[in-house]
Design a protein around this motif. Sequence first.
Motif, PDB file in Angstrom:
ATOM      1  N   THR A 175      11.497 -41.108  20.688  1.00 59.10           N
ATOM      2  CA  THR A 175      12.701 -41.564  21.400  1.00 59.10           C
ATOM      3  C   THR A 175      12.329 -41.991  22.823  1.00 59.10           C
ATOM      4  OG1 THR A 175      13.945 -39.910  20.198  1.00 59.10           O
ATOM      5  CG2 THR A 175      15.038 -40.912  22.098  1.00 59.10           C
ATOM      6  N   ASP A 176      12.746 -43.207  23.182  1.00 60.81           N
ATOM      7  CA  ASP A 176      12.526 -43.679  24.552  1.00 60.81           C
ATOM      8  C   ASP A 176      13.577 -43.009  25.447  1.00 60.81           C
ATOM      9  OD1 ASP A 176      12.256 -44.961  26.925  1.00 60.81           O
ATOM     10  OD2 ASP A 176      12.491 -47.012  26.127  1.00 60.81           O
ATOM     11  N   THR A 177      13.149 -42.056  26.248  1.00 62.60           N
ATOM     12  CA  THR A 177      14.126 -41.280  27.021  1.00 62.60           C
ATOM     13  C   THR A 177      14.816 -42.118  28.093  1.00 62.60           C
ATOM     14  OG1 THR A 177      12.442 -40.524  28.556  1.00 62.60           O
ATOM     15  CG2 THR A 177      12.884 -39.107  26.662  1.00 62.60           C
ATOM     16  N   GLY A 178      14.183 -43.236  28.461  1.00 61.20           N
ATOM     17  CA  GLY A 178      14.791 -44.112  29.471  1.00 61.20           C
ATOM     18  C   GLY A 178      16.080 -44.766  28.989  1.00 61.20           C
ATOM     19  N   THR A 179      16.265 -44.833  27.674  1.00 57.63           N
ATOM     20  CA  THR A 179      17.449 -45.508  27.144  1.00 57.63           C
ATOM     21  C   THR A 179      18.612 -44.537  26.920  1.00 57.63           C
ATOM     22  OG1 THR A 179      16.759 -45.112  24.864  1.00 57.63           O
ATOM     23  CG2 THR A 179      15.988 -47.153  25.891  1.00 57.63           C
ATOM     24  N   SER A 232      14.467 -39.419  36.610  1.00 57.27           N
ATOM     25  CA  SER A 232      14.206 -40.716  35.974  1.00 57.27           C
ATOM     26  C   SER A 232      13.047 -41.413  36.680  1.00 57.27           C
ATOM     27  CB  SER A 232      15.434 -41.604  36.089  1.00 57.27           C
ATOM     28  OG  SER A 232      16.587 -40.834  35.967  1.00 57.27           O
ATOM     29  N   CYS A 260      13.230 -35.086  31.200  1.00 57.58           N
ATOM     30  CA  CYS A 260      14.530 -35.764  31.406  1.00 57.58           C
ATOM     31  C   CYS A 260      15.351 -35.137  32.533  1.00 57.58           C
ATOM     32  CB  CYS A 260      15.375 -35.754  30.140  1.00 57.58           C
ATOM     33  SG  CYS A 260      14.632 -36.612  28.791  1.00 57.58           S
ATOM     34  N   TYR A 282       8.249 -41.442  25.790  1.00 60.57           N
ATOM     35  CA  TYR A 282       8.762 -41.246  24.430  1.00 60.57           C
ATOM     36  C   TYR A 282       8.589 -39.783  24.061  1.00 60.57           C
ATOM     37  CZ  TYR A 282       8.926 -46.290  23.698  1.00 60.57           C
ATOM     38  OH  TYR A 282       9.227 -47.623  23.788  1.00 60.57           O
ATOM     39  N   ASN A 291       3.919 -44.026  29.280  1.00 62.64           N
ATOM     40  CA  ASN A 291       3.312 -45.350  29.496  1.00 62.64           C
ATOM     41  C   ASN A 291       3.625 -45.895  30.886  1.00 62.64           C
ATOM     42  OD1 ASN A 291       2.403 -45.578  26.768  1.00 62.64           O
ATOM     43  ND2 ASN A 291       4.536 -45.999  26.199  1.00 62.64           N
ATOM     44  N   GLU A 298       4.680 -39.344  24.704  1.00 66.72           N
ATOM     45  CA  GLU A 298       3.876 -40.524  25.056  1.00 66.72           C
ATOM     46  C   GLU A 298       4.387 -41.069  26.386  1.00 66.72           C
ATOM     47  OE1 GLU A 298       3.748 -43.423  21.911  1.00 66.72           O
ATOM     48  OE2 GLU A 298       3.042 -44.953  23.328  1.00 66.72           O
ATOM     49  N   THR A 343       7.760 -45.880  30.731  1.00 62.78           N
ATOM     50  CA  THR A 343       8.542 -45.250  29.661  1.00 62.78           C
ATOM     51  C   THR A 343       7.956 -43.911  29.256  1.00 62.78           C
ATOM     52  OG1 THR A 343       7.216 -46.471  28.066  1.00 62.78           O
ATOM     53  CG2 THR A 343       9.379 -47.396  28.617  1.00 62.78           C
TER      54      THR A 343
END
Lengths: 229, 408
Positions: free
Chosen positions: A67-71, A56, A53, A63, A5, A3, A61
């Motif tokens: 999982t939010d890959t940004g975190t 960046s 990934c 997902y 966004n 996903e 965001t």
Amino acid sequence: MVEVNELHKDYRVGKVLFPALRGVNTVIQDGEFTAIAGPSGSGKTTLLNIIGCLDSPTSGTVYIDGTDTGTLTTREKANLRKNQIGFVFQTFNLIPVLTAFENVEIPLLLLDTKTDENKDRVVGILEEVGLAEYLHRKPNEMSGGQQQRVAIARALVKRPSLVLADEPTANLDSTTAREILELMQELNRKFHTTFVFSTHDQLVMDYAERIIGLRDGMIVDDKRKETPA
Amino acid sequence: MKILHLAWRNVFRHTRRTLITASAISVGLSAMILSNTMMNGADKMASENIIQYETGHMQIFAKGYYREEGIFPLDTIIEEPETIIQHVRTHRNVAGVTERVKFQARVNNGVDELPTLAYGIDIENDSEVFRIAQSVVDGAFLKEREDILIGTDLARDMGFAIGSYLTVITKDRYGTYNANDFFVSGLINTTHPLFDRNAVLMKLEVAQQLLDLDHGVTEICVRVRNSAQLASAQRDITALIGAKYEVYTWRELNAAIFEISGFKRLSQFMIALVVLIIAAVGIVNTMLMAVMERIPEIGTLKAMGFRNNSIVQMFVLEGGIIGAFGSLLGCIFGVLMSLYVAIQGLDFSQFFGDMDVGYPIKMIIKGEIDFLTILLVFLFGVVVTILVSLWPVRMATRLEPVDALRHV
């Protein structure tokens, strides 16, 4: 499921800020065979790299399976790539000193699998991509098409949920490109692996179930085919 | 294990480059080993010369003599050596004792005169400690009062042969000039340059008479059975003979020489180190090239989920393999060259002639191989290569995977 966004990515070239992605939103369901199409500079590779990934985003965001890959930390991103994502590159990116078998084996070295099991998996996937006879050849002893088959086997050997392929056929002639696309399609159906690949080639788009059109960093088109070629 | 396998394969991507780098390391290391072998050999030869011809393992002097040894103070001598010798002989570690008179003298052949170091030796006991008798290459050892032994080099310089007549001129203990005529009874050829070039040896009683010493001697020389226990023997004997005398080991007597040796050793080691640093720059260069040309590959590995640590480990192993290979090669070359030097000896006399290098050895150096040093040199080579490999690869792993993949 992937996903995306409101994804933005700006590159700074000298003093000029160059926007590569300008608010991309999309959802890619499990098992989809999706092409991201668009001319050079439209942001296809950037989008794939951020989903994978490897890069960046400036904002927005992504997902992957919730999982939010940004975190994620660098290490967690490496783990995500190790376990869930396979990559296929335009230039194949095989390790020249290793044989087809050894190249395909590399991703498994990072997983806690047994050597015997690894061997079966590597041989199995190389048979699957039609290279049963080429296990012990090095990249420079194979054609471009064969090398890309090795690369596809390498991406799939760890049974990832997502394979990202950046212009996988750009360096191949049309007959070989067709073979590679048919192979990817077959593997997509067989293993239910999600394939997302970037292209600007009509031939590739003909094989895709879904084509996301990208232009100047924005989605301009999103078409689904009921019966792909 | 697999990373080692990958590193091993990578090392042989550019066989020529690997070989050149490894040979650079091997040149540095073999130079280190060879220099060590030669210095060990020189030290061993010097030690043997000192012990076998000059001092024995220990020397006993009258208190105060050694401090002024340079001026040969004949007023500070051992007046009654017999009792001391008897005492010393009782020590279980003592293998032999002899007495000597050492003095400055001029030797005259009727035309020319040369300053020499003269020794009065006890012909009965000298061989218990020294190897003078075994060094007579022509003529015979001392028998008669007028017999004198001289070194082959001195004989050549002064034109002496067996039976030649010469005059020894010196001052006795009271400062009065005295002279005595001798016949050359034998020529000695030791491995000690001082003896062959500068020494004349006569019977002890002749020297005592010439110097008016009565029964006195300047030194008592001791050979021990077990030189590892020299220090305890020195302590025991010092206690045994009392405070009127002092006992020195051959090392103490030649501290200056071994200081020179230490300095030479250090300077040779520094030269070898410089060679090794140059080799290390070569390794950095090789690793830098290996890393730079493989940055996209590093990107690919990162895309597959490799962590920086594994990538660093791989490159460090590559450096380590090149280092181990070069070090092994260096050790093999170093040992081969050292073996040649140890067996054949290196003859420097063509370069330096009979020049005095301030070291009691002749210009033919026989090497002495020290295997512990070779092991240390090997480890040193490997560690240095690993350390210098770290820098370029650390740099490369700092790149984001996408930048690494895009790198051309």
